[in-house]
Each structure stands twice: as structure tokens, then as C-alpha cells.
Design an enzyme around this catalytic site. Structure first.
Site, PDB file in Angstrom:
ATOM      1  N   SER A   9      44.464  50.911  38.084  1.00 47.33           N
ATOM      2  CA  SER A   9      44.414  49.643  37.247  1.00 47.33           C
ATOM      3  C   SER A   9      43.224  49.245  36.522  1.00 47.33           C
ATOM      4  O   SER A   9      42.382  49.023  37.460  1.00 47.33           O
ATOM      5  CB  SER A   9      45.165  48.597  37.984  1.00 47.33           C
ATOM      6  OG  SER A   9      44.850  47.459  37.373  1.00 47.33           O
ATOM      7  N   HIS A  34      46.675  52.571  34.203  1.00 50.83           N
ATOM      8  CA  HIS A  34      47.514  51.294  34.381  1.00 50.83           C
ATOM      9  C   HIS A  34      46.948  50.116  33.771  1.00 50.83           C
ATOM     10  O   HIS A  34      45.826  49.676  33.959  1.00 50.83           O
ATOM     11  CB  HIS A  34      48.137  50.890  35.874  1.00 50.83           C
ATOM     12  CG  HIS A  34      48.708  49.785  36.003  1.00 50.83           C
ATOM     13  ND1 HIS A  34      50.257  50.110  36.075  1.00 50.83           N
ATOM     14  CD2 HIS A  34      48.632  48.467  36.367  1.00 50.83           C
ATOM     15  CE1 HIS A  34      50.952  48.799  36.243  1.00 50.83           C
ATOM     16  NE2 HIS A  34      50.048  47.935  36.257  1.00 50.83           N
ATOM     17  N   ASP A  36      47.091  46.205  32.830  1.00 48.71           N
ATOM     18  CA  ASP A  36      47.799  44.876  33.132  1.00 48.71           C
ATOM     19  C   ASP A  36      47.646  44.024  31.938  1.00 48.71           C
ATOM     20  O   ASP A  36      46.694  43.473  31.789  1.00 48.71           O
ATOM     21  CB  ASP A  36      47.259  44.546  34.589  1.00 48.71           C
ATOM     22  CG  ASP A  36      47.867  45.250  35.629  1.00 48.71           C
ATOM     23  OD1 ASP A  36      48.925  45.304  35.818  1.00 48.71           O
ATOM     24  OD2 ASP A  36      46.922  45.632  36.487  1.00 48.71           O
ATOM     25  N   MET A  38      48.630  40.250  30.916  1.00 52.94           N
ATOM     26  CA  MET A  38      48.902  38.828  31.355  1.00 52.94           C
ATOM     27  C   MET A  38      48.967  37.854  30.393  1.00 52.94           C
ATOM     28  O   MET A  38      47.742  37.757  29.657  1.00 52.94           O
ATOM     29  CB  MET A  38      48.281  38.754  32.728  1.00 52.94           C
ATOM     30  CG  MET A  38      48.044  39.556  33.727  1.00 52.94           C
ATOM     31  SD  MET A  38      47.210  39.122  34.995  1.00 52.94           S
ATOM     32  CE  MET A  38      47.247  40.476  36.094  1.00 52.94           C
ATOM     33  N   HIS A  67      51.751  47.419  31.563  1.00 51.52           N
ATOM     34  CA  HIS A  67      52.467  46.656  32.631  1.00 51.52           C
ATOM     35  C   HIS A  67      52.530  45.127  31.656  1.00 51.52           C
ATOM     36  O   HIS A  67      51.661  44.486  32.002  1.00 51.52           O
ATOM     37  CB  HIS A  67      51.944  46.553  33.930  1.00 51.52           C
ATOM     38  CG  HIS A  67      52.660  45.629  34.942  1.00 51.52           C
ATOM     39  ND1 HIS A  67      52.071  45.257  36.191  1.00 51.52           N
ATOM     40  CD2 HIS A  67      53.876  45.042  34.723  1.00 51.52           C
ATOM     41  CE1 HIS A  67      52.872  44.548  36.938  1.00 51.52           C
ATOM     42  NE2 HIS A  67      54.002  44.320  36.094  1.00 51.52           N
ATOM     43  N   MET A  69      53.047  41.434  31.900  1.00 52.52           N
ATOM     44  CA  MET A  69      53.471  40.477  32.630  1.00 52.52           C
ATOM     45  C   MET A  69      53.386  39.141  31.819  1.00 52.52           C
ATOM     46  O   MET A  69      52.464  38.160  31.742  1.00 52.52           O
ATOM     47  CB  MET A  69      52.380  40.264  33.974  1.00 52.52           C
ATOM     48  CG  MET A  69      52.468  41.439  34.908  1.00 52.52           C
ATOM     49  SD  MET A  69      51.134  41.217  35.960  1.00 52.52           S
ATOM     50  CE  MET A  69      50.037  42.716  34.728  1.00 52.52           C
ATOM     51  N   MET A 138      56.883  45.317  42.624  1.00 53.02           N
ATOM     52  CA  MET A 138      55.597  44.668  42.853  1.00 53.02           C
ATOM     53  C   MET A 138      55.218  44.462  44.429  1.00 53.02           C
ATOM     54  O   MET A 138      56.416  44.106  45.230  1.00 53.02           O
ATOM     55  CB  MET A 138      55.679  43.482  42.177  1.00 53.02           C
ATOM     56  CG  MET A 138      55.610  43.370  40.593  1.00 53.02           C
ATOM     57  SD  MET A 138      54.329  44.532  39.860  1.00 53.02           S
ATOM     58  CE  MET A 138      52.820  43.789  40.425  1.00 53.02           C
ATOM     59  N   PHE A 144      47.089  38.915  39.732  1.00 48.32           N
ATOM     60  CA  PHE A 144      45.653  39.158  40.186  1.00 48.32           C
ATOM     61  C   PHE A 144      45.379  40.646  40.828  1.00 48.32           C
ATOM     62  O   PHE A 144      46.233  40.846  41.505  1.00 48.32           O
ATOM     63  CB  PHE A 144      45.327  37.923  41.162  1.00 48.32           C
ATOM     64  CG  PHE A 144      45.101  36.672  40.517  1.00 48.32           C
ATOM     65  CD1 PHE A 144      44.252  36.209  39.657  1.00 48.32           C
ATOM     66  CD2 PHE A 144      46.293  35.726  40.781  1.00 48.32           C
ATOM     67  CE1 PHE A 144      44.403  34.850  39.114  1.00 48.32           C
ATOM     68  CE2 PHE A 144      46.549  34.643  40.065  1.00 48.32           C
ATOM     69  CZ  PHE A 144      45.480  34.051  39.212  1.00 48.32           C
ATOM     70  N   GLY A 145      44.198  41.179  40.767  1.00 50.75           N
ATOM     71  CA  GLY A 145      43.879  42.200  41.657  1.00 50.75           C
ATOM     72  C   GLY A 145      43.491  41.648  42.806  1.00 50.75           C
ATOM     73  O   GLY A 145      43.273  40.575  43.060  1.00 50.75           O
ATOM     74  N   GLY A 146      43.271  42.711  43.923  1.00 54.18           N
ATOM     75  CA  GLY A 146      42.787  42.564  45.380  1.00 54.18           C
ATOM     76  C   GLY A 146      43.629  41.516  46.220  1.00 54.18           C
ATOM     77  O   GLY A 146      43.040  41.195  47.053  1.00 54.18           O
ATOM     78  N   ASP A 177      53.070  48.561  42.922  1.00 57.57           N
ATOM     79  CA  ASP A 177      51.914  47.790  42.308  1.00 57.57           C
ATOM     80  C   ASP A 177      51.486  46.697  43.207  1.00 57.57           C
ATOM     81  O   ASP A 177      52.230  45.752  43.167  1.00 57.57           O
ATOM     82  CB  ASP A 177      52.400  47.603  40.837  1.00 57.57           C
ATOM     83  CG  ASP A 177      51.079  46.982  39.995  1.00 57.57           C
ATOM     84  OD1 ASP A 177      49.840  46.963  40.498  1.00 57.57           O
ATOM     85  OD2 ASP A 177      51.370  46.535  38.754  1.00 57.57           O
ATOM     86  N   GLY A 178      50.148  46.797  43.713  1.00 52.82           N
ATOM     87  CA  GLY A 178      49.594  45.674  44.396  1.00 52.82           C
ATOM     88  C   GLY A 178      49.244  46.005  45.748  1.00 52.82           C
ATOM     89  O   GLY A 178      50.195  46.238  46.566  1.00 52.82           O
ATOM     90  N   GLY A 179      47.912  45.966  45.972  1.00 52.47           N
ATOM     91  CA  GLY A 179      47.468  46.178  47.434  1.00 52.47           C
ATOM     92  C   GLY A 179      47.605  47.750  47.900  1.00 52.47           C
ATOM     93  O   GLY A 179      47.772  48.093  49.122  1.00 52.47           O
ATOM     94  N   SER A 200      41.718  47.520  42.992  1.00 54.27           N
ATOM     95  CA  SER A 200      40.471  47.284  43.868  1.00 54.27           C
ATOM     96  C   SER A 200      40.326  48.342  44.608  1.00 54.27           C
ATOM     97  O   SER A 200      39.326  48.911  44.997  1.00 54.27           O
ATOM     98  CB  SER A 200      40.749  45.963  44.773  1.00 54.27           C
ATOM     99  OG  SER A 200      41.898  45.809  45.233  1.00 54.27           O
TER     100      SER A 200
HETATM  101  C1  DX5 Z   1      48.818  42.724  39.701  1.00 48.70           C
HETATM  102  C2  DX5 Z   1      48.769  43.885  38.664  1.00 48.70           C
HETATM  103  C3  DX5 Z   1      48.043  45.050  39.522  1.00 48.70           C
HETATM  104  C4  DX5 Z   1      47.053  45.009  40.008  1.00 48.70           C
HETATM  105  C5  DX5 Z   1      46.685  45.789  41.307  1.00 48.70           C
HETATM  106  O1  DX5 Z   1      49.191  41.400  39.042  1.00 48.70           O
HETATM  107  O2  DX5 Z   1      50.048  44.126  38.023  1.00 48.70           O
HETATM  108  O3  DX5 Z   1      48.449  46.170  38.614  1.00 48.70           O
HETATM  109  O4  DX5 Z   1      45.671  45.218  39.178  1.00 48.70           O
HETATM  110  O5  DX5 Z   1      45.553  45.471  41.945  1.00 48.70           O
HETATM  111  P1  DX5 Z   1      44.998  46.010  43.283  1.00 48.70           P
HETATM  112  O6  DX5 Z   1      45.266  47.406  43.624  1.00 48.70           O
HETATM  113  O7  DX5 Z   1      43.856  45.488  43.475  1.00 48.70           O
HETATM  114  O8  DX5 Z   1      46.132  45.067  44.045  1.00 48.70           O
HETATM  115 ZN    ZN Z   2      50.099  46.097  37.247  1.00 53.15          ZN
END
Ligand code: DX5
Ligand code: ZN
Length: 221
Positions: A9, A34, A36, A38, A67, A69, A138, A144-146, A177-179, A200
Site C-alpha cells: 500500500s 494497493h 488507498d 479516502m 481501494h 474508502m 479489513m 490509517f496505516g500502521g 488489509d491492515g496490520g 507499514s
Molecule cells: C487502511 C488502508 C490500508 C493501509 C494498510 O485504511 O486500507 O491499505 O494502508 O496499512 P498497514 O499495512 O500499515 O496497516
Molecule cells: Zn487499503
């Protein structure tokens, strides 16, 4: 279930150096990019839109996995397809007419995905699974990332993979997707995910290629 796909991402990249990030990810053997998107309404954060997707398109040959959002995604599907999206995922929570929206994505020549927030049950895709190329489970609350991976989502992955198998939908991709990181990738793969978004975990690593290869190996084990 398909062979593992790693989709870094670019949310975790330096937004002033997105071209360089795409070149580096392609060299590091990422499978998809990927993206994102938003809108500051569906999620409490605002990122990029069609002009930026279009500007980035020449920087890599890798497929763009967009993606969305955003609220009312059906109004901008064509713009993302024209900007160069190969795959477009919409959120079930933002789409009262998912059946129609997924059909529209395919009519635009893209692969269609449905993303589910952690609180949204697997049953929401039960009757439209045949129209989806991807279900994005999800594993964080989007925005948010991270953020920390929510391991309870494994049950949702299992239910969707079982339903896909029952319907003979062997090509359905289940994307998480996420963590997702070298630490968490194996357990989601065992539950039935075959497509792994990582922001991340990749951008914080010193060696993109090594991290991507490590995640792929752990997903296949
Ligand atoms: C979160 C995004 C993810 C995000 C994942 O809203 O949809 O794609 O970038 O980031 P990490 O891998 O850091 O959780
Ligand atoms: Zn995403």
C-alpha cells in the site's frame, strides 16, 4: 484459492516521492500496487483521487488495486477506471446496491471487489459473491496505516472461503488489509486469504524485496 499476491500500500510511502516508490516496489517484485483512496467522510482521512492515480499510471506496469474508502463510490467508478485502475474495491457499508455496483465495475473492464469493515459480517456478501473477484477483509478499521491487526477477523475469512468453495468460486481472491506483516501473514493465509496488503510492514523495512519475499514464503507455508 490462488497463489499468494503481495500488494504493497502506497499509503505508507512518502507522498512527495510516489514515482520512486512505485519503481522500487516493482523492482522488489511486488505483485500489485494497493492504492488507498479516502474521502474524509467514509473514513476520517483524505488521500488521493483520480488525477493522482492517472499521474502515477506510467510509473509502473504493475496492476493498480484501488481501494475506495469513499461514500457513493458508484459515482466515480468510471473516473478510476479511466485513470488506470485494474481492480476496484468498494465498501459494502457505502453501497446499498452492491449487486449493481459490482456489475458496473466489471462492465468498465476492471476486476471488482467488496471490502468489509471489521464490524460487518461475512453474510453481507453471501448473495453477490459470484459478482466479486475479490473480497477485502479489513483487519483494521480503515482510515490509517500502521494500526494493529485484529486477529478475530480470521473467522470471517474462513466463512467467506467456505462459501466460495461451496459455490465453486475457486478464483475468488480474499484480500486482507491492515496490520499485515511477516508476523501476521501466516495465520490469515491459513484461514483462507490469498492476497495480502501491507503498508507499514514494507515501507518501514530496509529491504522491500526481502520483506515481500519473506511474506510470500510465510503465506505459502
Ligand atoms: C487502511 C488502508 C490500508 C493501509 C494498510 O485504511 O486500507 O491499505 O494502508 O496499512 P498497514 O499495512 O500499515 O496497516
Ligand atoms: Zn487499503
Amino acid at each position: 484459492m490462488g497463489s499468494p499476491i503481495i500488494a504493497p500500500s502506497i499509503l505508507s510511502a512518502d507522498f512527495g516521492k510516489l514515482h520512486e516508490a512505485l519503481v522500487a516496489l516493482e523492482e522488489a517484485k511486488a505483485d500489485w500496487i494497493h492504492v488507498d483512496v479516502m474521502d474524509g467522510h467514509f473514513v476520517p482521512n483524505l488521500t488521493i483521487g483520480p488525477p493522482v492515480v492517472k499521474a502515477l499510471r506510467p510509473s509502473t506496469k504493475l496492476p493498480f488495486d484501488v481501494h475506495l474508502m469513499i461514500e457513493k463510490p458508484e459515482l466515480s467508478l468510471e473516473q478510476y477506471a479511466k485513470a488506470g485502475a485494474d481492480r476496484i474495491s468498494v465498501h459494502a457499508e457505502a453501497c446499498p446496491h452492491l449487486h449493481r455496483t459490482l456489475s458496473q465495475i466489471r462492465e468498465l473492464g476492471c476486476k471488482g471487489g467488496v471490502a468489509l469493515n471489521p464490524s460487518t459480517p461475512a453474510s453481507i456478501v453471501e448473495n453477490i459473491l459470484h459478482l466479486a473477484d475479490t473480497v477485502v477483509v479489513m483487519t483494521v478499521n480503515p482510515g490509517f496505516g500502521g494500526q494493529a491487526y485484529i486477529s478475530e477477523m480470521k473467522d470471517k475469512i474462513r466463512i467467506i472461503r467456505q462459501r466460495a468453495n461451496d459455490l465453486g468460486l475457486t478464483d475468488l481472491r480474499i484480500e486482507v488489509d491492515g496490520g499485515i506483516s511477516p508476523t501476521t501473514v501466516a495465520e490469515v493465509a491459513q484461514a483462507g486469504a490469498d492476497t495480502f496488503v501491507a503498508g507499514s510492514a514494507i515501507f518501514k523495512s530496509d529491504d522491500f524485496a526481502a520483506t515481500i519475499a519473506d511474506m510470500k514464503a510465510k503465506a505459502s507455508a
